[in-house]
Design a protein around this motif. Structure first.
Motif, PDB file in Angstrom:
ATOM      1  N   ARG A  56      17.771  44.009  88.034  1.00  0.00           N
ATOM      2  CA  ARG A  56      16.844  43.614  89.095  1.00  0.00           C
ATOM      3  C   ARG A  56      17.106  44.403  90.372  1.00  0.00           C
ATOM      4  NH1 ARG A  56      17.961  38.283  87.158  1.00  0.00           N
ATOM      5  NH2 ARG A  56      19.377  37.928  88.903  1.00  0.00           N
ATOM      6  N   ALA A  57      18.383  44.664  90.657  1.00  0.00           N
ATOM      7  CA  ALA A  57      18.710  45.448  91.847  1.00  0.00           C
ATOM      8  C   ALA A  57      18.134  46.849  91.745  1.00  0.00           C
ATOM      9  CB  ALA A  57      20.225  45.502  92.037  1.00  0.00           C
ATOM     10  N   ALA A  58      18.282  47.466  90.583  1.00  0.00           N
ATOM     11  CA  ALA A  58      17.734  48.818  90.388  1.00  0.00           C
ATOM     12  C   ALA A  58      16.217  48.810  90.546  1.00  0.00           C
ATOM     13  CB  ALA A  58      18.127  49.340  89.009  1.00  0.00           C
ATOM     14  N   ALA A  59      15.565  47.794  89.971  1.00  0.00           N
ATOM     15  CA  ALA A  59      14.100  47.705  90.070  1.00  0.00           C
ATOM     16  C   ALA A  59      13.664  47.524  91.520  1.00  0.00           C
ATOM     17  CB  ALA A  59      13.588  46.551  89.210  1.00  0.00           C
ATOM     18  N   SER A  60      14.419  46.737  92.291  1.00  0.00           N
ATOM     19  CA  SER A  60      14.054  46.504  93.688  1.00  0.00           C
ATOM     20  C   SER A  60      14.141  47.779  94.516  1.00  0.00           C
ATOM     21  CB  SER A  60      14.940  45.423  94.299  1.00  0.00           C
ATOM     22  OG  SER A  60      16.261  45.896  94.517  1.00  0.00           O
ATOM     23  N   LEU A  61      15.004  48.703  94.091  1.00  0.00           N
ATOM     24  CA  LEU A  61      15.168  49.969  94.818  1.00  0.00           C
ATOM     25  C   LEU A  61      14.320  51.093  94.237  1.00  0.00           C
ATOM     26  CD1 LEU A  61      19.057  49.862  95.210  1.00  0.00           C
ATOM     27  CD2 LEU A  61      17.379  49.499  97.017  1.00  0.00           C
ATOM     28  N   GLY A  62      13.689  50.839  93.092  1.00  0.00           N
ATOM     29  CA  GLY A  62      12.864  51.853  92.462  1.00  0.00           C
ATOM     30  C   GLY A  62      13.682  52.969  91.827  1.00  0.00           C
ATOM     31  N   ILE A  63      14.883  52.631  91.324  1.00  0.00           N
ATOM     32  CA  ILE A  63      15.733  53.621  90.670  1.00  0.00           C
ATOM     33  C   ILE A  63      16.138  53.087  89.300  1.00  0.00           C
ATOM     34  CG2 ILE A  63      16.629  54.556  92.836  1.00  0.00           C
ATOM     35  CD1 ILE A  63      19.130  52.892  92.460  1.00  0.00           C
ATOM     36  N   THR A  64      16.774  53.938  88.486  1.00  0.00           N
ATOM     37  CA  THR A  64      17.215  53.505  87.176  1.00  0.00           C
ATOM     38  C   THR A  64      18.552  52.768  87.290  1.00  0.00           C
ATOM     39  OG1 THR A  64      18.439  55.537  86.715  1.00  0.00           O
ATOM     40  CG2 THR A  64      16.094  55.503  86.130  1.00  0.00           C
ATOM     41  N   GLN A  65      18.852  51.948  86.282  1.00  0.00           N
ATOM     42  CA  GLN A  65      20.120  51.223  86.311  1.00  0.00           C
ATOM     43  C   GLN A  65      21.324  52.164  86.237  1.00  0.00           C
ATOM     44  OE1 GLN A  65      20.130  47.610  84.051  1.00  0.00           O
ATOM     45  NE2 GLN A  65      22.366  47.552  83.896  1.00  0.00           N
ATOM     46  N   PRO A  66      21.288  53.224  85.414  1.00  0.00           N
ATOM     47  CA  PRO A  66      22.427  54.151  85.426  1.00  0.00           C
ATOM     48  C   PRO A  66      22.652  54.795  86.796  1.00  0.00           C
ATOM     49  CG  PRO A  66      21.141  54.459  83.432  1.00  0.00           C
ATOM     50  CD  PRO A  66      20.352  53.527  84.302  1.00  0.00           C
ATOM     51  N   THR A  67      21.568  55.111  87.514  1.00  0.00           N
ATOM     52  CA  THR A  67      21.707  55.681  88.858  1.00  0.00           C
ATOM     53  C   THR A  67      22.369  54.682  89.788  1.00  0.00           C
ATOM     54  OG1 THR A  67      19.754  57.085  88.555  1.00  0.00           O
ATOM     55  CG2 THR A  67      20.451  56.660  90.820  1.00  0.00           C
ATOM     56  N   LEU A  68      21.959  53.419  89.667  1.00  0.00           N
ATOM     57  CA  LEU A  68      22.555  52.368  90.496  1.00  0.00           C
ATOM     58  C   LEU A  68      24.045  52.212  90.186  1.00  0.00           C
ATOM     59  CD1 LEU A  68      22.172  49.931  92.489  1.00  0.00           C
ATOM     60  CD2 LEU A  68      21.798  48.533  90.461  1.00  0.00           C
ATOM     61  N   SER A  69      24.385  52.115  88.912  1.00  0.00           N
ATOM     62  CA  SER A  69      25.785  51.934  88.520  1.00  0.00           C
ATOM     63  C   SER A  69      26.642  53.098  88.986  1.00  0.00           C
ATOM     64  CB  SER A  69      25.877  51.779  86.994  1.00  0.00           C
ATOM     65  OG  SER A  69      25.183  50.625  86.560  1.00  0.00           O
ATOM     66  N   SER A  70      26.097  54.293  88.866  1.00  0.00           N
ATOM     67  CA  SER A  70      26.831  55.478  89.316  1.00  0.00           C
ATOM     68  C   SER A  70      27.051  55.444  90.821  1.00  0.00           C
ATOM     69  CB  SER A  70      26.063  56.741  88.917  1.00  0.00           C
ATOM     70  OG  SER A  70      26.696  57.900  89.426  1.00  0.00           O
ATOM     71  N   GLY A  71      26.029  55.012  91.570  1.00  0.00           N
ATOM     72  CA  GLY A  71      26.144  54.940  93.023  1.00  0.00           C
ATOM     73  C   GLY A  71      27.198  53.934  93.462  1.00  0.00           C
ATOM     74  N   ILE A  72      27.236  52.765  92.791  1.00  0.00           N
ATOM     75  CA  ILE A  72      28.237  51.745  93.124  1.00  0.00           C
ATOM     76  C   ILE A  72      29.638  52.262  92.815  1.00  0.00           C
ATOM     77  CG2 ILE A  72      29.093  49.435  92.598  1.00  0.00           C
ATOM     78  CD1 ILE A  72      26.513  49.411  94.190  1.00  0.00           C
ATOM     79  N   LYS A  73      29.784  52.951  91.671  1.00  0.00           N
ATOM     80  CA  LYS A  73      31.091  53.491  91.301  1.00  0.00           C
ATOM     81  C   LYS A  73      31.549  54.545  92.308  1.00  0.00           C
ATOM     82  CE  LYS A  73      34.605  54.042  88.483  1.00  0.00           C
ATOM     83  NZ  LYS A  73      35.328  55.066  89.215  1.00  0.00           N
ATOM     84  N   GLN A  74      30.621  55.391  92.765  1.00  0.00           N
ATOM     85  CA  GLN A  74      30.974  56.407  93.765  1.00  0.00           C
ATOM     86  C   GLN A  74      31.393  55.754  95.084  1.00  0.00           C
ATOM     87  OE1 GLN A  74      27.753  59.250  94.136  1.00  0.00           O
ATOM     88  NE2 GLN A  74      27.580  59.442  91.908  1.00  0.00           N
ATOM     89  N   LEU A  75      30.700  54.653  95.470  1.00  0.00           N
ATOM     90  CA  LEU A  75      31.053  53.946  96.690  1.00  0.00           C
ATOM     91  C   LEU A  75      32.459  53.356  96.567  1.00  0.00           C
ATOM     92  CD1 LEU A  75      30.229  52.866  99.488  1.00  0.00           C
ATOM     93  CD2 LEU A  75      29.244  50.872  98.322  1.00  0.00           C
ATOM     94  N   GLU A  76      32.755  52.780  95.408  1.00  0.00           N
ATOM     95  CA  GLU A  76      34.090  52.227  95.189  1.00  0.00           C
ATOM     96  C   GLU A  76      35.153  53.314  95.260  1.00  0.00           C
ATOM     97  OE1 GLU A  76      33.228  48.346  92.353  1.00  0.00           O
ATOM     98  OE2 GLU A  76      33.285  50.336  91.429  1.00  0.00           O
ATOM     99  N   ASP A  77      34.857  54.480  94.696  1.00  0.00           N
ATOM    100  CA  ASP A  77      35.812  55.588  94.747  1.00  0.00           C
ATOM    101  C   ASP A  77      36.044  56.038  96.191  1.00  0.00           C
ATOM    102  OD1 ASP A  77      36.036  55.502  92.017  1.00  0.00           O
ATOM    103  OD2 ASP A  77      34.639  57.164  91.650  1.00  0.00           O
ATOM    104  N   GLN A  78      34.948  56.074  96.986  1.00  0.00           N
ATOM    105  CA  GLN A  78      35.072  56.497  98.385  1.00  0.00           C
ATOM    106  C   GLN A  78      35.894  55.505  99.197  1.00  0.00           C
ATOM    107  OE1 GLN A  78      30.637  57.287  98.830  1.00  0.00           O
ATOM    108  NE2 GLN A  78      31.441  58.858 100.196  1.00  0.00           N
TER     109      GLN A  78
END
Length: 296
Positions: free
Chosen positions: A19-41
């Motif tokens: 649902r989060a990915a849909a609300s942003l108009g992106i794919t779920q893999p893109t969302l998961s990758s973005g969250i993982k990158q934020l955690e790494d940062q």
């Protein structure tokens, strides 16, 4: 990082990756990758992962407060720069309690006359949901009760005091009366807003003050549904005076003031507390101040 913070906020709000990915108009893999990158940062785990969303870690809860603040500041910066280039422009999202929708129309109409480049999205929502939407940055402002339940840290401008009317058909035993006492509604066929609505809780409190406990045989989150039932002739409802007049106008219905012991509550414009506000939100608060029927 700003885009990744917005992804993180969406996951926290939706509590679901899809649902989060849909609300942003992106794919779920893109969302998961973005969250993982934020955690790494940031060097910490923010989201508990399993076969599904498992909530935020303690570090994630702390990060969410900062994320909302940073994203809110970034949006304010964009609004400030747009104002300097083009004057007041953009879109304002306003969540409104159902009984105040006529006031939403009044304030947006007056505001649009002065600032035609500003567009509006108006959503009908319960008061508790409005506060959540403000906190989650899902809306820019709300129109809600100011003094009946905790509001949290918000900026507000009172608009009017809510007073209540009985709406009935011409065949009702109350038809033609100049006023009706709250106590007279004992045993009547009532249709009222659902208990999750703050207006219903206020009405229930007025019933209690009158010493009665009538039962609503029909409940709805829509004022239109309530008035449609009244039109059948067998039901009565209680609504604030402004929305009662609007919905009964032009119909074969009567709106009669309710009298006796009753509590009255202020309704107004609310916005997240922030100094300074964006220029467009500051102008909206000023317009509400000019429109207010409540003496300052």
């Amino acid at each position: 990082m700003l885009q990744k913070l917005e992804m993180f906020i969406a996951v926290a709000n939706e509590e679901h990756f899809g649902r989060a990915a849909a609300s942003l108009g992106i794919t779920q893999p893109t969302l998961s990758s973005g969250i993982k990158q934020l955690e790494d940062q940031l060097g910490v785990q923010l989201v508990i992962r399993g076969s599904r969303y498992g909530g935020l870690t303690p570090e994630g809860q702390s990060a969410l407060v900062w994320a909302r603040r940073i994203v809110g500041d970034a949006r304010q910066l964009r609004e400030e720069m747009r104002y300097k280039r083009h004057g007041l422009a953009g879109r304002l999202r306003i969540a409104v309690i159902p009984t105040a929708l006529t006031w939403a129309a009044q304030i947006t109409a007056r505001f649009s006359e002065k600032h035609p480049k500003v567009r509006f999205t108006i959503l009908s929502r319960p008061s508790a949901e409005i506060l959540t939407m403000l906190e989650n940055l899902d809306v820019d402002a709300g129109i809600s009760y100011l003094d009946n339940e905790p509001m949290g840290r918000v900026s507000s401008e009172a608009l009017y005091t809510e007073r209540y009317m009985l709406v009935c058909s011409p065949t009702s035993p109350f038809a033609g009366q100049r006023s009706v006492d709250w106590a007279a509604l004992e045993g009547q066929k009532l249709c009222l807003l659902t208990p999750d609505m703050q207006n219903r809780r206020i009405i229930n409190a007025n019933f209690a003050e009158a010493g009665i406990a009538p039962e609503a045989l029909i409940e709805s989150n829509s004022t239109v549904v309530l008035v449609a039932h009244v039109q059948t002739g067998g039901w009565v409802t209680v609504l604030p005076s402004d929305i009662a007049a609007f919905l009964s106008g032009g119909k074969d219905l009567e709106a009669i003031p309710l009298t006796g012991t009753q509590s009255e509550h202020a309704v107004g414009l609310v916005a997240p507390y922030r100094e300074p506000h964006t220029p467009v939100l500051d102008a909206l608060l000023a317009e509400a101040r000019r429109m207010s029927e409540i003496p300052r």
